[in-house]
Scaffold this motif. Structure first.
Motif, PDB file in Angstrom:
ATOM      1  N   THR A   1     -49.614 -59.993  26.950  1.00  0.00           N
ATOM      2  CA  THR A   1     -49.073 -59.528  28.234  1.00  0.00           C
ATOM      3  C   THR A   1     -47.567 -59.718  28.302  1.00  0.00           C
ATOM      4  O   THR A   1     -46.838 -58.839  28.770  1.00  0.00           O
ATOM      5  CB  THR A   1     -49.748 -60.260  29.409  1.00  0.00           C
ATOM      6  OG1 THR A   1     -51.175 -60.129  29.303  1.00  0.00           O
ATOM      7  CG2 THR A   1     -49.294 -59.702  30.751  1.00  0.00           C
ATOM      8  N   VAL A   2     -47.083 -60.865  27.816  1.00  0.00           N
ATOM      9  CA  VAL A   2     -45.632 -61.123  27.812  1.00  0.00           C
ATOM     10  C   VAL A   2     -44.911 -60.059  27.003  1.00  0.00           C
ATOM     11  O   VAL A   2     -43.851 -59.552  27.423  1.00  0.00           O
ATOM     12  CB  VAL A   2     -45.338 -62.529  27.240  1.00  0.00           C
ATOM     13  CG1 VAL A   2     -43.857 -62.683  26.915  1.00  0.00           C
ATOM     14  CG2 VAL A   2     -45.760 -63.608  28.235  1.00  0.00           C
ATOM     15  N   LYS A   3     -45.467 -59.704  25.858  1.00  0.00           N
ATOM     16  CA  LYS A   3     -44.809 -58.695  25.010  1.00  0.00           C
ATOM     17  C   LYS A   3     -44.900 -57.302  25.610  1.00  0.00           C
ATOM     18  O   LYS A   3     -44.034 -56.455  25.394  1.00  0.00           O
ATOM     19  CB  LYS A   3     -45.449 -58.705  23.619  1.00  0.00           C
ATOM     20  CG  LYS A   3     -45.132 -59.957  22.828  1.00  0.00           C
ATOM     21  CD  LYS A   3     -45.834 -59.948  21.477  1.00  0.00           C
ATOM     22  CE  LYS A   3     -45.536 -61.219  20.693  1.00  0.00           C
ATOM     23  NZ  LYS A   3     -46.245 -61.269  19.400  1.00  0.00           N
TER      24      LYS A   3
ATOM     25  N   PRO B   1     -36.987 -62.087  35.810  1.00  0.00           N
ATOM     26  CA  PRO B   1     -38.048 -61.380  35.095  1.00  0.00           C
ATOM     27  C   PRO B   1     -38.863 -62.286  34.184  1.00  0.00           C
ATOM     28  O   PRO B   1     -40.047 -62.082  34.014  1.00  0.00           O
ATOM     29  CB  PRO B   1     -37.319 -60.305  34.290  1.00  0.00           C
ATOM     30  CG  PRO B   1     -35.871 -60.591  34.398  1.00  0.00           C
ATOM     31  CD  PRO B   1     -35.664 -61.500  35.555  1.00  0.00           C
ATOM     32  N   ARG B   2     -38.250 -63.290  33.604  1.00  0.00           N
ATOM     33  CA  ARG B   2     -39.006 -64.211  32.755  1.00  0.00           C
ATOM     34  C   ARG B   2     -40.040 -64.962  33.577  1.00  0.00           C
ATOM     35  O   ARG B   2     -41.191 -65.113  33.167  1.00  0.00           O
ATOM     36  CB  ARG B   2     -38.062 -65.226  32.092  1.00  0.00           C
ATOM     37  CG  ARG B   2     -37.249 -64.673  30.953  1.00  0.00           C
ATOM     38  CD  ARG B   2     -36.479 -65.792  30.277  1.00  0.00           C
ATOM     39  NE  ARG B   2     -35.581 -65.283  29.253  1.00  0.00           N
ATOM     40  CZ  ARG B   2     -34.755 -66.047  28.560  1.00  0.00           C
ATOM     41  NH1 ARG B   2     -34.705 -67.347  28.800  1.00  0.00           N
ATOM     42  NH2 ARG B   2     -33.966 -65.521  27.648  1.00  0.00           N
TER      43      ARG B   2
ATOM     44  N   ALA C   1     -48.531 -62.913  33.133  1.00  0.00           N
ATOM     45  CA  ALA C   1     -49.236 -63.172  31.875  1.00  0.00           C
ATOM     46  C   ALA C   1     -50.176 -64.366  32.020  1.00  0.00           C
ATOM     47  O   ALA C   1     -51.281 -64.366  31.471  1.00  0.00           O
ATOM     48  CB  ALA C   1     -48.218 -63.429  30.760  1.00  0.00           C
TER      49      ALA C   1
ATOM     50  N   GLY D   1     -42.758 -62.585  34.551  1.00  0.00           N
ATOM     51  CA  GLY D   1     -43.573 -62.297  33.373  1.00  0.00           C
ATOM     52  C   GLY D   1     -44.513 -63.441  33.046  1.00  0.00           C
ATOM     53  O   GLY D   1     -45.691 -63.211  32.737  1.00  0.00           O
ATOM     54  N   ASP D   2     -44.014 -64.680  33.115  1.00  0.00           N
ATOM     55  CA  ASP D   2     -44.865 -65.845  32.873  1.00  0.00           C
ATOM     56  C   ASP D   2     -46.014 -65.885  33.867  1.00  0.00           C
ATOM     57  O   ASP D   2     -47.152 -66.207  33.519  1.00  0.00           O
ATOM     58  CB  ASP D   2     -44.049 -67.139  32.981  1.00  0.00           C
ATOM     59  CG  ASP D   2     -43.158 -67.377  31.773  1.00  0.00           C
ATOM     60  OD1 ASP D   2     -43.450 -66.813  30.697  1.00  0.00           O
ATOM     61  OD2 ASP D   2     -42.171 -68.128  31.901  1.00  0.00           O
TER      62      ASP D   2
ATOM     63  N   LEU E   1     -45.028 -56.542  28.932  1.00  0.00           N
ATOM     64  CA  LEU E   1     -44.236 -56.377  30.154  1.00  0.00           C
ATOM     65  C   LEU E   1     -42.790 -55.978  29.832  1.00  0.00           C
ATOM     66  O   LEU E   1     -42.231 -56.426  28.849  1.00  0.00           O
ATOM     67  CB  LEU E   1     -44.236 -57.686  30.963  1.00  0.00           C
ATOM     68  CG  LEU E   1     -45.591 -58.069  31.570  1.00  0.00           C
ATOM     69  CD1 LEU E   1     -45.514 -59.447  32.214  1.00  0.00           C
ATOM     70  CD2 LEU E   1     -45.999 -57.026  32.621  1.00  0.00           C
TER      71      LEU E   1
END
Length: 303
Positions: free
Chosen positions: A299-301, A15-16, A23, A19-20, A303
């Motif tokens: 966006t990171v926050k 997921p990281r 974002a 997400g990166d 998701l």
């Protein structure tokens, strides 16, 4: 127990990474929308002949608006909108990957130097995507100068430009200028991510007395991102001028030959040839990269 630990790491990393990537895409789109008009002026300044057509950035802006209207400032925008969104996603995902890779060998928090190193490595990865995207953008932005050349058929868009370039010169034609792109992007992204992380920590320290960039707010991210964008160009701009020349002018057989030609033009104190278009680039760097990081962090926050 070891097997369970590996499984948990994988569940956490996927997921990281996603997400990166998402974002980074959003941040890249924000960068293009804000920064493309400045980029058009920069490229036209960089690739003009000697003696120059434009007396400066404002003269180039006036000529573009007079001859092509506001739409002229967004010539070639399709390529970066599609490409830089993806490229930005890759560079942010690659940066996250290298950060985690460096962290995996230590239980201590990463130093600022290690964070900058991860950024430089990510820049090396991005070069392989940046090169063809920017080549098509440069061709579209500068084709107005070839309008009077006998036999030249203008490109109708980024897809037409890409297909014709591939048909005429193969895959190497799309990767023309790759070497100088790598030499530009590694130091550029080293400074980019390094300064961004450093400035976030400085701003948080001034506010709460603690060097912890993860506690930064939107204003601090905006300022840090803008300053990071400027720093990324300071040590990489001459390489960018050479790259633009190589990608636009096929009379140069290599980046080295283009650099020699620029050095010849610079004789007698005319060193400004290596910094043509610098003013619009710096004017673009702050808002475009401030927008990139604010949208990325948001966006990171989210998701």
């Amino acid at each position: 127990m070891e097997t369970v630990g590996v499984t948990e790491d994988r569940q956490e990393l996927v997921p990281r990474a996603v997400g990166d990537f998402i974002a980074g895409t959003m941040g890249g789109w924000a960068q293009v929308v804000v920064g493309h008009p400045f980029d058009t002026i920069k490229v036209r300044m960089q690739t003009q002949p000697n003696p120059p057509i434009y007396s400066g950035g404002m003269d180039c802006l006036r000529a573009t608006l007079k001859g092509e209207g506001a739409a002229g400032l967004y010539k070639g925008v399709t390529s970066p909108l599609a490409g830089i969104g993806f490229c930005n996603a890759v560079v942010f995902a690659a940066n996250g990957f290298f950060l985690r890779l460096l962290q995996s060998n230590s239980s201590q928090p990463l130093t600022l130097g290690q964070k900058a190193m991860a950024g430089g490595l990510a820049g090396g990865v991005m070069s392989f995507l940046n090169c063809p995207v920017e080549l098509l953008k440069v061709k579209l932005q500068t084709q107005h100068a070839l309008a009077g050349v006998a036999g030249f058929k203008p490109y109708t868009g980024v897809f037409n430009c890409g297909v014709r370039t591939f048909q005429e010169r193969g895959i190497t034609g799309l990767y023309r200028g790759l070497g100088i792109t790598i030499l530009r992007d590694i130091p550029s992204f080293y400074a980019y991510f390094g300064l961004y992380e450093g400035m976030k920590s400085v701003f948080v320290y001034r506010r709460v007395g603690e060097f912890d960039g993860s506690k930064s707010n939107g204003v601090e991210q905006f300022l840090a991102g803008g300053l990071a964008g400027i720093s990324a160009w300071l040590g990489a701009y001459p390489q960018d001028v050479i790259k633009s020349r190589v990608q636009m002018d096929y009379t140069y057989k290599s980046a080295r030959e283009a650099a020699r030609a620029l050095a010849q033009e610079a004789k007698g104190g005319n060193w400004r040839v290596f910094f043509r278009g610098f003013a619009p680039t710096i004017l673009r760097a702050f808002p475009a990269n401030a927008a990139t990081f604010v949208v990325y962090e948001w966006t990171v926050k989210t998701l």
